[in-house]
Enzyme design. Structure first.
Site, mmCIF file in Angstrom:
data_model
loop_
_atom_site.group_PDB
_atom_site.id
_atom_site.type_symbol
_atom_site.label_atom_id
_atom_site.label_comp_id
_atom_site.label_asym_id
_atom_site.label_seq_id
_atom_site.Cartn_x
_atom_site.Cartn_y
_atom_site.Cartn_z
ATOM 1 C CB SER A 169 -5.294 9.199 -5.413
ATOM 2 O OG SER A 169 -6.754 8.360 -5.617
ATOM 3 C CE1 TYR B 70 -4.954 7.282 -0.211
ATOM 4 C CE2 TYR B 70 -6.904 7.380 -2.103
ATOM 5 C CZ TYR B 70 -5.514 7.098 -1.732
ATOM 6 O OH TYR B 70 -4.353 6.897 -3.217
HETATM 7 N N1 LIG Z 1 -2.498 1.672 -6.376
HETATM 8 C C1 LIG Z 1 -2.928 2.468 -6.903
HETATM 9 O O1 LIG Z 1 -4.251 2.001 -6.985
HETATM 10 C C2 LIG Z 1 -2.887 4.162 -5.869
HETATM 11 C C3 LIG Z 1 -3.818 5.080 -7.012
HETATM 12 C C4 LIG Z 1 -3.553 6.007 -6.719
HETATM 13 C C5 LIG Z 1 -2.828 6.146 -6.094
HETATM 14 N N2 LIG Z 1 -1.860 5.927 -5.372
HETATM 15 C C6 LIG Z 1 -1.201 6.652 -4.817
HETATM 16 O O2 LIG Z 1 0.227 6.364 -4.918
HETATM 17 C C7 LIG Z 1 0.904 6.498 -3.682
HETATM 18 C C8 LIG Z 1 1.865 5.325 -3.503
HETATM 19 O O3 LIG Z 1 1.084 4.140 -3.960
HETATM 20 P P1 LIG Z 1 1.619 2.206 -4.501
HETATM 21 O O4 LIG Z 1 0.595 1.659 -4.868
HETATM 22 O O5 LIG Z 1 2.989 2.239 -5.066
HETATM 23 O O6 LIG Z 1 1.212 2.271 -2.422
HETATM 24 P P2 LIG Z 1 2.087 0.601 -2.106
HETATM 25 O O7 LIG Z 1 2.567 -0.378 -2.707
HETATM 26 O O8 LIG Z 1 1.279 0.061 -0.907
HETATM 27 O O9 LIG Z 1 3.403 1.457 -1.270
HETATM 28 C C9 LIG Z 1 3.379 2.341 -0.819
HETATM 29 C C10 LIG Z 1 5.059 2.357 0.084
HETATM 30 O O10 LIG Z 1 3.869 3.931 0.983
HETATM 31 C C11 LIG Z 1 5.464 3.158 1.875
HETATM 32 N N3 LIG Z 1 5.008 4.160 3.492
HETATM 33 C C12 LIG Z 1 3.626 3.369 4.115
HETATM 34 N N4 LIG Z 1 3.681 4.148 5.348
HETATM 35 C C13 LIG Z 1 5.282 4.196 6.032
HETATM 36 C C14 LIG Z 1 5.442 4.934 6.836
HETATM 37 N N5 LIG Z 1 4.874 5.051 7.826
HETATM 38 N N6 LIG Z 1 6.691 5.702 6.780
HETATM 39 C C15 LIG Z 1 7.475 5.209 5.428
HETATM 40 N N7 LIG Z 1 6.671 4.939 4.339
HETATM 41 C C16 LIG Z 1 5.523 4.507 4.347
HETATM 42 C C17 LIG Z 1 5.242 1.738 1.847
HETATM 43 O O11 LIG Z 1 6.536 1.200 2.550
HETATM 44 P P3 LIG Z 1 6.832 0.281 4.122
HETATM 45 O O12 LIG Z 1 5.744 -0.427 4.295
HETATM 46 O O13 LIG Z 1 8.534 -0.438 4.038
HETATM 47 O O14 LIG Z 1 7.193 1.143 5.445
HETATM 48 C C18 LIG Z 1 5.631 1.995 0.549
HETATM 49 O O15 LIG Z 1 7.166 1.596 -0.133
HETATM 50 C C19 LIG Z 1 0.682 6.914 -2.730
HETATM 51 O O16 LIG Z 1 0.026 7.091 -2.344
HETATM 52 C C20 LIG Z 1 -0.808 6.011 -2.707
HETATM 53 O O17 LIG Z 1 -2.140 6.763 -2.305
HETATM 54 C C21 LIG Z 1 -2.361 4.658 -5.015
#
Ligand SMILES: NC(=O)c1ccc[n+]([C@@H]2O[C@H](COP(=O)([O-])OP(=O)(O)OC[C@H]3O[C@@H](n4cnc5c(N)ncnc54)[C@H](OP(=O)(O)O)[C@@H]3O)[C@@H](O)[C@H]2O)c1
Length: 233
Positions: free
Chosen positions: A138, A151
């Site tokens: 991130s 985080y």
């Molecule tokens: N959205 C943003 O603004 C943003 C910005 C920068 C970076 N990121 C990074 O991008 C990545 C993806 O984020 P996103 O925005 O797509 O978030 P999201 O929509 O909340 O999805 C998060 C994913 O992580 C999985 N997860 C959570 N806990 C888990 C566990 N214990 N075991 C296996 N899977 C798990 C969830 O699946 P289940 O709940 O089905 O397990 C879900 O598929 C993350 O690393 C996040 O830190 C996001």
């Protein structure tokens, strides 16, 4: 759509929604077998129904046995492993004295230890395939801000892990990349901003990284949404 990844196998963690969901479809459309790992079984089944090369696998990254099974499944089902995308992640935000121990542990267990375990089990196979690890960090893994104590620490830790792996795996010709996006329109934040990056834009950047020419490594890419001038601080 170019099928540059035909005959390759990828694992995407956190594939049930958000970026991981889009990324899984992008890699499958690009020809790869994709092990789609997360905890939400129904969402994974729906995802797998969208493409024949998506293999859903219920996986809790906080359980070491699940992570090992995820890697083993890639190899037993497809015979190889070429790409590991450590995408799963979550964030709890608040001043350090307000964060609970459980919130801290959850971020470290998924964002950092989950990636460590996946790398640990995948590396022997990635050495064989001269493969690629992509860690989804991130912007919060490059700069800190108040409220990001847990985080940011987890994502800075992930960057450190990536940098060490870059050095350790150089002689094996395994590529290691870190992508550091700004805000993305997913369920990660309850109310994502309209100008935030789309999951498609971020997935396309991962595609560019994993299909780069053999002699090219994108070690770290930082990408941000273009904020409209009237919303800039
Ligand atoms: N959205 C943003 O603004 C943003 C910005 C920068 C970076 N990121 C990074 O991008 C990545 C993806 O984020 P996103 O925005 O797509 O978030 P999201 O929509 O909340 O999805 C998060 C994913 O992580 C999985 N997860 C959570 N806990 C888990 C566990 N214990 N075991 C296996 N899977 C798990 C969830 O699946 P289940 O709940 O089905 O397990 C879900 O598929 C993350 O690393 C996040 O830190 C996001």
């Amino acid at each position: 759509m170019a099928d540059k990844l035909t005959s390759k196998t990828a694992i995407v963690t956190g594939a049930s929604k958000g970026l991981g969901h889009t990324l899984t479809q992008r890699l499958a459309q690009g020809g790869a077998w994709v092990i789609a790992a997360a905890r939400s079984e129904n969402r994974l089944k729906e995802l797998a129904a969208t493409h024949e090369k998506i293999i859903p696998l219920v996986t809790d990254l906080t359980h070491s046995n699940d992570v090992k099974r995820m890697v083993d499944t890639a190899v037993t089902e497809t015979g190889r492993l070429d790409i590991l995308i450590n995408n799963a992640g979550l964030g709890h935000f608040g001043r350090v004295e307000e964060l609970t121990e459980q919130q801290w542990d959850q971020m470290m267990d998924v964002n950092l230890k989950g990636a460590f375990l996946a790398c640990k089990f995948a590396i022997p196979h990635l050495i064989k395939s001269k493969g690629h690890i992509v860690n989804i960090s991130s912007v919060a893994g490059t700069v800190t801000f108040p409220g990001g104590g847990g985080y940011c620490a987890s994502k800075f830790g992930l960057q450190a892990l990536s940098d060490v792996l870059t050095q350790e795996l150089k002689k094996d010709e395994v590529k290691v990349s870190t992508l550091c996006p700004g805000s993305i329109q997913t369920e990660f934040f309850p109310d994502p901003r309209d100008h935030a990056l789309t999951p498609e834009q971020v997935a396309e950047t991962v595609w560019m990284m994993v299909t780069a020419d053999p002699g090219v490594i994108f070690n770290q890419v930082i990408m941000r949404p273009q904020v409209p001038p009237e919303l800039q601080k």
